[in-house]
Design a protein around this motif. Structure first.
Motif, mmCIF file in Angstrom:
data_model
loop_
_atom_site.group_PDB
_atom_site.id
_atom_site.type_symbol
_atom_site.label_atom_id
_atom_site.label_comp_id
_atom_site.label_asym_id
_atom_site.label_seq_id
_atom_site.Cartn_x
_atom_site.Cartn_y
_atom_site.Cartn_z
ATOM 1 N N VAL A 37 3.673 1.207 -10.692
ATOM 2 C CA VAL A 37 3.601 0.041 -9.809
ATOM 3 C C VAL A 37 2.566 -0.955 -10.318
ATOM 4 O O VAL A 37 2.815 -2.159 -10.377
ATOM 5 N N ASN A 41 0.118 9.337 -10.320
ATOM 6 C CA ASN A 41 -0.686 8.126 -10.482
ATOM 7 C C ASN A 41 0.174 6.937 -10.046
ATOM 8 O O ASN A 41 1.369 7.090 -9.805
ATOM 9 N N SER A 42 -0.458 5.776 -9.922
ATOM 10 C CA SER A 42 0.267 4.571 -9.497
ATOM 11 C C SER A 42 0.464 3.594 -10.643
ATOM 12 O O SER A 42 0.657 2.394 -10.425
ATOM 13 N N ASN A 43 0.431 4.103 -11.860
ATOM 14 C CA ASN A 43 0.487 3.228 -13.024
ATOM 15 C C ASN A 43 1.777 2.412 -13.096
ATOM 16 O O ASN A 43 1.777 1.262 -13.534
ATOM 17 N N LYS A 94 2.535 1.816 -3.414
ATOM 18 C CA LYS A 94 1.589 2.432 -4.351
ATOM 19 C C LYS A 94 1.399 3.916 -4.025
ATOM 20 O O LYS A 94 1.329 4.757 -4.938
ATOM 21 N N GLU A 95 1.306 4.239 -2.741
ATOM 22 C CA GLU A 95 1.156 5.646 -2.327
ATOM 23 C C GLU A 95 2.341 6.478 -2.799
ATOM 24 O O GLU A 95 2.171 7.569 -3.356
ATOM 25 N N SER A 96 3.547 5.969 -2.538
ATOM 26 C CA SER A 96 4.744 6.741 -2.894
ATOM 27 C C SER A 96 4.849 6.905 -4.402
ATOM 28 O O SER A 96 5.285 7.950 -4.892
ATOM 29 N N ASP A 97 4.440 5.906 -5.157
ATOM 30 C CA ASP A 97 4.453 6.017 -6.616
ATOM 31 C C ASP A 97 3.467 7.080 -7.085
ATOM 32 O O ASP A 97 3.754 7.862 -7.996
ATOM 33 N N PHE A 98 2.300 7.121 -6.435
ATOM 34 C CA PHE A 98 1.292 8.129 -6.775
ATOM 35 C C PHE A 98 1.828 9.535 -6.522
ATOM 36 O O PHE A 98 1.623 10.460 -7.322
ATOM 37 N N LEU A 158 10.809 1.904 -10.948
ATOM 38 C CA LEU A 158 9.759 2.774 -10.421
ATOM 39 C C LEU A 158 10.175 4.236 -10.377
ATOM 40 O O LEU A 158 9.338 5.117 -10.201
ATOM 41 N N ASN A 186 0.831 -1.209 0.000
ATOM 42 C CA ASN A 186 0.000 0.000 0.000
ATOM 43 C C ASN A 186 0.863 1.256 0.000
ATOM 44 O O ASN A 186 0.571 2.230 -0.710
#
Length: 289
Positions: free
Chosen positions: A161, A157-159, A148-152, A191, A145
């Motif tokens: 990941v 966006n979290s694309n 995904k947050e850090s990627d967003f 990433l 989780n």
């Protein structure tokens, strides 16, 4: 002519960082009044407490009042009456809860910090303070989780990941469990944009001393087209009462992986070298003694 050894990267040096732990069995868990030796281990800074559980349980099981129930994931660690969050990296817990100023780490008055003495319990789980833990799978879910947050935050966006192959996702988590640097970064580098300045925002969490408060704001890598966001400018904006200067420590210091971070360090570049496995830059604030 000797060939100079290849320099060790900052990432690898941080990955190799450990904290010596002295794990003590809580008094109310013991089946004897005799002295029970602590369990000593060098724990990886970027790892998580649940990964130590099986070894610690095997060591203390002969001394438990109720050894059978000890395997039910009701166990928990505490430091000075503060339950330790199992979903936070061990190094982050140490930096935050000891509040150690690295400039004083060689002074005798601070020797109690190492080995870090923590206590393990197998009953009376503090559900009001800690998330419920039912298996190691919970650690993976919490970690993913945050990935995904850090990627967003990095991209908007979290694309990146979400578009990882199943093999890449599985390998990245397996590398966290096995603590394999090369295995982890083979996937993790996919990433990160090649240029740190191209980040949308820098995923950073700032932890205040003697507090449960965590600051998490959208901080850009650049203040303007010509001015880079540094640790000092970010902290001055977010915590001006502790960081009245953007350039020098006055009341407090930012600590990352047990190291005092220069106020002039570009924030985005610091993320690329010092991020935790969840993709965040975790900064602990320590008051100057």
């Amino acid at each position: 002519m000797e060939i100079a050894p290849e320099p060790v990267s900052v990432r690898r040096m941080l990955w190799n960082g450990t904290i010596p732990l002295k794990i003590v069995l809580a008094q109310q868990e013991r089946n004897t009044l005799d002295l029970i030796q602590p369990y000593y281990i060098n724990a990886h800074r970027l790892s998580y407490l649940p990964f130590l559980f099986e070894r610690v349980l095997a060591f203390f099981k002969p001394y438990l009042r109720d050894p059978e129930s000890a395997s039910s994931y009701e166990w928990w660690f505490e430091f000075e009456d503060v339950p330790l969050r199992w979903n936070w990296p061990i190094g982050l817990l140490y930096d935050l809860l000891t509040g150690l100023d690295p400039a004083l780490e060689d002074i005798a008055d601070h020797d109690w910090h190492l080995p870090w003495s923590i206590t393990i319990h197998f009953n009376d789980y503090p559900a009001d303070s800690l998330l419920r833990l039912t298996s190691v799978k919970d650690v993976e879910d919490q970690w993913m989780n945050r990935v995904k947050e850090s990627d967003f935050i990095r991209r908007g966006n979290s694309n990146t990941v979400m578009n990882l192959s199943r093999a890449d996702s599985d390998n990245m988590w397996a590398a966290v469990v096995k603590y394999d640097f090369d295995m982890f970064w083979n996937t993790a580098r996919k990433l990160l944009p090649q240029n740190a300045i191209s980040l949308n925002h820098v995923p950073v969490k700032i932890y205040l001393p003697s507090s449960n408060k965590i600051l998490q704001s959208l901080i850009t890598p650049m203040i303007s087209p010509k001015e880079v966001q540094t640790v000092g400018t970010a902290l001055h904006t977010q915590l001006g009462y502790l960081f009245p200067s953007r350039r020098t420590y006055i009341l407090a210091k930012p600590i990352v992986h047990g190291i005092s971070v220069p106020m002039s360090a570009p924030l985005a570049e610091l993320l690329y070298e010092c991020m935790y496995t969840d993709g965040y830059l975790h900064i602990c604030i320590v008051m100057i003694s």
